[in-house]
Design an enzyme around this catalytic site. Structure first.
Site, PDB file in Angstrom:
ATOM      1  N   GLY A 147      24.454  45.181  61.984  1.00  0.00           N
ATOM      2  CA  GLY A 147      24.777  45.915  60.753  1.00  0.00           C
ATOM      3  C   GLY A 147      23.509  46.268  60.005  1.00  0.00           C
ATOM      4  O   GLY A 147      23.446  46.224  58.773  1.00  0.00           O
ATOM      5  N   GLY A 156      23.497  48.548  56.975  1.00  0.00           N
ATOM      6  CA  GLY A 156      24.362  48.209  55.848  1.00  0.00           C
ATOM      7  C   GLY A 156      23.545  47.732  54.657  1.00  0.00           C
ATOM      8  O   GLY A 156      22.316  47.647  54.697  1.00  0.00           O
ATOM      9  N   ASP A 194      22.806  48.569  65.238  1.00  0.00           N
ATOM     10  CA  ASP A 194      23.763  49.281  64.381  1.00  0.00           C
ATOM     11  C   ASP A 194      24.457  50.345  65.226  1.00  0.00           C
ATOM     12  O   ASP A 194      23.868  50.825  66.196  1.00  0.00           O
ATOM     13  CB  ASP A 194      23.065  49.937  63.173  1.00  0.00           C
ATOM     14  N   ASP A 218      27.291  49.039  69.870  1.00  0.00           N
ATOM     15  CA  ASP A 218      28.479  48.466  69.261  1.00  0.00           C
ATOM     16  C   ASP A 218      28.532  46.972  69.573  1.00  0.00           C
ATOM     17  O   ASP A 218      28.325  46.576  70.724  1.00  0.00           O
ATOM     18  CB  ASP A 218      29.679  49.194  69.903  1.00  0.00           C
ATOM     19  N   ILE A 219      28.862  46.171  68.572  1.00  0.00           N
ATOM     20  CA  ILE A 219      28.977  44.726  68.825  1.00  0.00           C
ATOM     21  C   ILE A 219      30.195  44.396  69.705  1.00  0.00           C
ATOM     22  O   ILE A 219      30.368  43.274  70.123  1.00  0.00           O
ATOM     23  CB  ILE A 219      29.031  43.896  67.514  1.00  0.00           C
ATOM     24  N   TYR A 241      40.360  42.076  55.753  1.00  0.00           N
ATOM     25  CA  TYR A 241      38.947  41.666  55.719  1.00  0.00           C
ATOM     26  C   TYR A 241      38.825  40.184  55.333  1.00  0.00           C
ATOM     27  O   TYR A 241      38.077  39.423  55.953  1.00  0.00           O
ATOM     28  CB  TYR A 241      38.229  42.562  54.708  1.00  0.00           C
ATOM     29  N   LYS A 264      37.324  37.217  57.594  1.00  0.00           N
ATOM     30  CA  LYS A 264      36.178  36.387  57.171  1.00  0.00           C
ATOM     31  C   LYS A 264      36.538  34.903  57.259  1.00  0.00           C
ATOM     32  O   LYS A 264      35.774  34.094  57.772  1.00  0.00           O
ATOM     33  CB  LYS A 264      35.741  36.753  55.745  1.00  0.00           C
TER      34      LYS A 264
HETATM   35  N1  SER Z   1      31.966  43.343  48.661  1.00  0.00           N
HETATM   36  C1  SER Z   1      33.015  43.058  49.602  1.00  0.00           C
HETATM   37  C2  SER Z   1      34.151  43.994  49.445  1.00  0.00           C
HETATM   38  O1  SER Z   1      34.346  44.420  48.350  1.00  0.00           O
HETATM   39  C3  SER Z   1      33.521  41.670  49.405  1.00  0.00           C
HETATM   40  O2  SER Z   1      32.758  40.827  50.170  1.00  0.00           O
HETATM   41  O3  SER Z   1      34.845  44.228  50.371  1.00  0.00           O
END
Ligand code: SER
Length: 340
Positions: free
Chosen positions: A10, A13, A35, A54-55, A154, A158
């Site tokens: 990444g 990013g 990336d 790509d990962i 997400y 995580k």
């Molecule tokens: N900044 C991230 C998001 O808003 C949260 O880790 O998705």
């Protein structure tokens, strides 16, 4: 001879930019950057090697194992919370399968090197899911083990990857006769929202903080998608980079847990607007609440307890909210968008 490097996924990013520029300026370790997009031009001088890929591409990752001696993997690549809700299954593939592939790469590297490979993983306040606003307002500083019922793909990704990291570090192939001596040293930070002067996040839900500032600095009106009273923890990018590197360097025997909260200041959206308007008095900021994004913010803690990180590895942010704006964000943002 394989070249000793740290691997950073990444790379383009937000955190990738911050970490690569910092490590590149120091210049004491080679950087292997990855990336899916071509590497941003300003990062090129800092990277010993850049791989566009790509990962999810295991063939590609396999080639890296053969070519480099990877001391540490900073696995930063991920699809953030808002974007992930538009295509949850794709997000799951990138966020979970991608992480699994890199943990596997760490195992292979470690077996070859005969020593543990560090795996530094940024998790997020998205791992939390607080049931309602009243509970959020009552909760105060949330500890690592509280409210772990994320409402976003997400956040689920995580939290699950935190578990995968623990599995690979402590229990990998526990029943296999040939389990070998490979070891992964997984260390994880739960980040709050991050604000950088150099980059704007894409697809996150804490993005209203950095977006307010970057829009104001460019003289572009901004519609803030959360209520003024919405509160989230935030941190300036230099502190995020500092925490990643401090955790990487911490002696293993000092670490009493694998997952650590880190944070700095906890403003409401209204308080961010006030400080932005102090520096950009003509900023046009209006509120237009996006119901679903608001619900996500309402489910995340207003503050998190980072006392374990402070105790175990001496964590302490350099930038509170005033210092973040006065000494870092505003000077850097003026350089980035010079007044016309
Ligand atoms: N900044 C991230 C998001 O808003 C949260 O880790 O998705």
């Amino acid at each position: 001879m394989r070249k000793e490097v740290v691997m950073i996924t990444g790379a383009n990013g937000e955190i990738g930019h911050g970490l690569i520029s910092h490590l590149g300026k120091k210049g004491d370790i080679g950087i292997l950057a990855l990336d899916v997009q071509p590497l941003d031009a300003d990062l090129v001088p800092y990277c010993q090697r850049f791989i566009q890929g790509d990962i999810l591409d295991n063939m590609l990752l396999g080639r890296l194992v053969a070519e480099f001696e990877i001391r540490t993997i900073f696995h930063l690549a991920s699809i953030l919370s808002t974007k992930a809700e538009y295509n949850p299954e794709t997000a799951h593939r990138v966020n979970v399968e991608g992480t699994l592939n890199l943990l596997r790469l760490a195992v292979e590297q470690s077996a070859w090197q005969g020593r543990a490979v560090k795996f530094i993983y940024p998790s997020s306040i998205a791992a939390y899911g607080i049931p309602d606003l009243e509970t959020k307002n009552r909760a105060g500083k949330v500890k690592e083990e509280q409210f772990l019922q994320p409402t976003t793909m997400y956040g689920c990704n995580k939290l699950y990857c935190e578990h995968l990291g623990r599995y690979y570090t402590r229990h990998y192939r526990q029943l296999a006769a040939d389990k070998g001596s490979a070891s992964v040293d997984f260390r994880c930070l739960r980040f709050p929202g991050l604000i950088s002067a150099d980059t704007i996040p894409t697809g996150g839900t804490s993005d209203y903080g950095p977006e307010m500032l970057h829009h104001a600095a460019q003289g572009i009106p901004y519609q803030c998608f959360v209520r003024p009273d919405s509160r989230l923890p935030f941190m300036a990018m230099p502190d995020a980079v500092k925490s990643l590197l401090q955790l990487e360097e911490a002696p293993q025997e000092n670490l009493s847990q694998l997952v650590y909260n880190v944070t700095s200041f906890s403003p409401t959206a209204d308080e961010i607007q006030t400080v932005v308007k102090k520096y950009f008095p003509k900023a046009e900021i209006h509120c237009q609440v996006h119901g679903s994004r608001q619900a996500i913010v309402d489910s995340w803690p207003g503050d998190i307890d980072d006392s374990a990180a402070r105790k175990d590895w001496g964590w302490s942010p350099d930038y509170d909210m005033n210092r973040a704006f006065d000494d870092y964000l505003i000077p850097a943002i003026h350089r980035r968008y010079p007044p016309k």
